[in-house]
Design an enzyme around this catalytic site. Structure first.
Site, PDB file in Angstrom:
ATOM      1  N   ARG A   1       0.819  -1.216   0.000  1.00  0.00           N
ATOM      2  CA  ARG A   1       0.000   0.000   0.000  1.00  0.00           C
ATOM      3  C   ARG A   1       0.854   1.267   0.000  1.00  0.00           C
ATOM      4  O   ARG A   1       0.681   2.165  -0.818  1.00  0.00           O
ATOM      5  CB  ARG A   1      -0.892  -0.036   1.236  1.00  0.00           C
ATOM      6  CG  ARG A   1      -1.972   0.978   1.297  1.00  0.00           C
ATOM      7  CD  ARG A   1      -2.646   0.857   2.657  1.00  0.00           C
ATOM      8  NE  ARG A   1      -3.131  -0.502   2.889  1.00  0.00           N
ATOM      9  CZ  ARG A   1      -4.316  -0.937   2.498  1.00  0.00           C
ATOM     10  NH1 ARG A   1      -5.131  -0.120   1.871  1.00  0.00           N
ATOM     11  NH2 ARG A   1      -4.685  -2.171   2.741  1.00  0.00           N
ATOM     12  N   THR A   2       1.803   1.317   0.913  1.00  0.00           N
ATOM     13  CA  THR A   2       2.650   2.508   1.026  1.00  0.00           C
ATOM     14  C   THR A   2       3.527   2.680  -0.216  1.00  0.00           C
ATOM     15  O   THR A   2       3.687   3.783  -0.741  1.00  0.00           O
ATOM     16  CB  THR A   2       3.531   2.416   2.295  1.00  0.00           C
ATOM     17  OG1 THR A   2       2.684   2.199   3.415  1.00  0.00           O
ATOM     18  CG2 THR A   2       4.335   3.667   2.506  1.00  0.00           C
TER      19      THR A   2
ATOM     20  N   ARG B   1      11.565   1.959   3.520  1.00  0.00           N
ATOM     21  CA  ARG B   1      10.897   1.262   4.615  1.00  0.00           C
ATOM     22  C   ARG B   1      11.806   0.165   5.122  1.00  0.00           C
ATOM     23  O   ARG B   1      12.466  -0.504   4.328  1.00  0.00           O
ATOM     24  CB  ARG B   1       9.581   0.664   4.142  1.00  0.00           C
ATOM     25  CG  ARG B   1       8.752   0.107   5.295  1.00  0.00           C
ATOM     26  CD  ARG B   1       7.414  -0.348   4.803  1.00  0.00           C
ATOM     27  NE  ARG B   1       6.540  -0.741   5.867  1.00  0.00           N
ATOM     28  CZ  ARG B   1       5.527  -0.016   6.302  1.00  0.00           C
ATOM     29  NH1 ARG B   1       5.299   1.169   5.786  1.00  0.00           N
ATOM     30  NH2 ARG B   1       4.749  -0.473   7.250  1.00  0.00           N
TER      31      ARG B   1
ATOM     32  N   HIS C   1       6.313   6.856  11.097  1.00  0.00           N
ATOM     33  CA  HIS C   1       5.758   6.699   9.757  1.00  0.00           C
ATOM     34  C   HIS C   1       5.235   8.072   9.339  1.00  0.00           C
ATOM     35  O   HIS C   1       4.034   8.291   9.305  1.00  0.00           O
ATOM     36  CB  HIS C   1       4.637   5.653   9.803  1.00  0.00           C
ATOM     37  CG  HIS C   1       4.196   5.165   8.453  1.00  0.00           C
ATOM     38  ND1 HIS C   1       4.750   5.608   7.276  1.00  0.00           N
ATOM     39  CD2 HIS C   1       3.231   4.293   8.099  1.00  0.00           C
ATOM     40  CE1 HIS C   1       4.154   5.019   6.252  1.00  0.00           C
ATOM     41  NE2 HIS C   1       3.228   4.217   6.733  1.00  0.00           N
TER      42      HIS C   1
ATOM     43  N   LYS D   1      22.122 -10.280   1.018  1.00  0.00           N
ATOM     44  CA  LYS D   1      23.517 -10.718   0.961  1.00  0.00           C
ATOM     45  C   LYS D   1      24.331 -10.100   2.083  1.00  0.00           C
ATOM     46  O   LYS D   1      25.550 -10.216   2.115  1.00  0.00           O
ATOM     47  CB  LYS D   1      24.132 -10.329  -0.386  1.00  0.00           C
ATOM     48  CG  LYS D   1      23.439 -10.958  -1.579  1.00  0.00           C
ATOM     49  CD  LYS D   1      24.246 -10.700  -2.858  1.00  0.00           C
ATOM     50  CE  LYS D   1      23.422 -10.968  -4.105  1.00  0.00           C
ATOM     51  NZ  LYS D   1      22.707  -9.767  -4.585  1.00  0.00           N
TER      52      LYS D   1
END
Ligand SMILES: [Zn+2]
Lengths: 140, 308
Positions: free
Chosen positions: B51-52, B101, B129, B80
């Site tokens: 969504r974001t 994020r 957020h 990695k």
């Protein structure tokens, strides 16, 4: 017990008994060339017992961390065997790589080569917070 | 260089500027179709949040820019073992702005210290957020025409809900705001927010245990999810969960111009029958989220629409 007084240097007095070794490492004194005397459990009128650290022939040491470790420490700068300046330590605004953030969700728990930095968030209540996750320093 | 890491990084004036810009984008979409031409947004999603991410990508595309990035840690270099600092130093050579994020708290802060381009925190674990907070402010501003003089009800999990904590801090900067906390005892607002925000700034607030008793007072009702795993036992959860579900019956005594918000995704805390009520704003809220992200990207990139 008698330890020669120093001609030039710094004396950290009124250290809470037993904390001197911790301070020795925090200040990086193990990495210095100059002579350092650590006096443990000295008799103090005020405190009963105290520790003292004497650092000879250097005045240039960053002492910011002292305020964080033990706010009752007195710092004496010695010049020509006389106390040139005496001051009480203050809580530092920032402490870098002295304590680690213990929040397992904090980025510092996984990111390599990162400085662990804490910022003074509340002077009155001596609260430090991690600059990354804002978690309070948990009591050690 | 300016980054957006914490919602409180922005001053009231900066937020004001962005709200007006987003308003203008909504009114004159064509004016903004090319403002980010040749600019690239990198979406670095070390954990998935479709969504974001889509909201950011749609925002950049609507400004005429392009997007690149990854949407989970296992498709990225971090699988990695590459550090956030290294990833960001590489990517900031490829993109003009980064939306990041990460599951770890403070990761975007680390990124911002190393990045050569602006970094937007698109969520760091349970921590911050900021674009959700901007979205919430934009929704209140659009639906109410103001950000001051109102009573805001916050309902559900007020203990762990980061969106709730952020909206309280953000709204407490405006005049004459009253907060009403609606939650079970177990999920009440943490004491430090009451102390640091309400008491320090002398903001009026009250705590109640049911929605019904305060419904007629509210201008905003901000709903959040009450999760089963937050309760010690199933019996408490079953006993309490219905008290924090919004339905058309409970809405009967609400103001006609109430604005119902929810950060989404919703589970069952808002009955789907409420969706048809004109007071339900939670789907509009996600749309506003795109426009405020457009305004944010423009602001951080320092671009503006040519005035003629
Ligand atoms: Zn931390």
């Amino acid at each position: 017990m008698k330890i020669d007084s120093i001609k030039n240097g710094i004396v950290l007095d009124h250290i809470q008994a037993g904390k001197s070794m911790q301070i020795y490492h925090y200040l990086g004194l193990d990495k210095l060339d100059c002579s350092v005397a650590i006096i443990k459990n000295a008799v103090s009128n005020k405190m009963g017992k105290k520790d003292i650290i004497k650092i000879a022939d250097t005045l240039d040491i960053n002492l910011d961390v002292l305020g964080y470790v033990d706010p009752d420490i007195t710092v004496c700068y010695i010049k020509d065997s006389k106390i040139a300046k005496k001051k009480h330590v203050e809580l530092p605004e920032r402490i870098t790589n002295i304590i680690r953030c213990k929040n397992p969700r904090c980025i510092t728990s996984v990111e390599r080569g990162i400085d662990h930095v804490f910022k003074l968030a509340d002077r009155e209540n001596r609260i430090y917070r991690c600059i990354y996750c804002e978690a309070k320093k948990s009591e050690y | 260089m300016k980054h957006l890491i914490d919602p409180m990084d922005l001053s009231v004036q900066e937020i004001d500027h962005m709200l007006h810009l987003a308003d203008d984008i909504i009114a004159h979409k064509e004016k903004y179709r090319e403002v980010c031409r040749y600019k690239k947004l990198a979406t670095l999603f070390f954990e998935p949040s479709t969504r974001t991410r889509l909201s950011f990508e749609a925002a950049m595309l609507e400004l005429g820019g392009s997007v690149l990035g990854f949407s989970s840690a296992d498709s990225s270099s971090s699988a990695k073992g590459e550090s956030v600092s290294d990833t960001v130093q590489v990517v900031s050579g490829y993109a003009d702005i980064i939306a990041m994020r990460h599951p770890k708290e403070g990761a975007p802060h680390v990124a911002a210290r190393r990045s050569m381009v602006p970094v937007i925190n698109a969520g760091d674990g349970g921590h911050n957020h900021p674009t959700q907070t901007l979205t919430d402010l934009m929704t209140i501003y659009r639906e109410k025409g103001r950000l001051d003089n109102m009573t805001i009800g916050l309902c559900g999990d007020l203990k762990f809900g980061r969106t709730v904590h952020s909206i309280i801090k953000a709204m407490s900067r405006y005049e004459n705001i009253h907060f009403v906390m609606i939650s079970p005892e177990e999920l009440r607002l943490p004491e430090y927010i009451i102390k640091d925000v309400f008491e320090k700034k002398q903001i009026s607030y009250k705590e109640v245990r049911t929605m019904e008793e305060v419904m007629p007072e509210l201008d905003i009702l901000y709903m959040t999810r009450v999760q089963r795993e937050r309760f010690f036992n199933e019996a408490d959860y079953i006993r309490l969960k219905d008290s924090f579900i919004l339905d058309t019956y409970k809405l009967k005594r609400a103001k006609q111009d109430l604005c119902i918000m929810h950060p989404l995704p919703r589970v069952n805390e808002i009955d789907i029958k409420v969706d048809d009520d004109p007071r339900a704003c939670y789907f509009k809220q996600t749309l506003y989220g795109k426009y405020i992200r457009m305004a944010l990207i423009m602001t951080l990139l320092g671009v503006s629409a040519d005035e003629d």
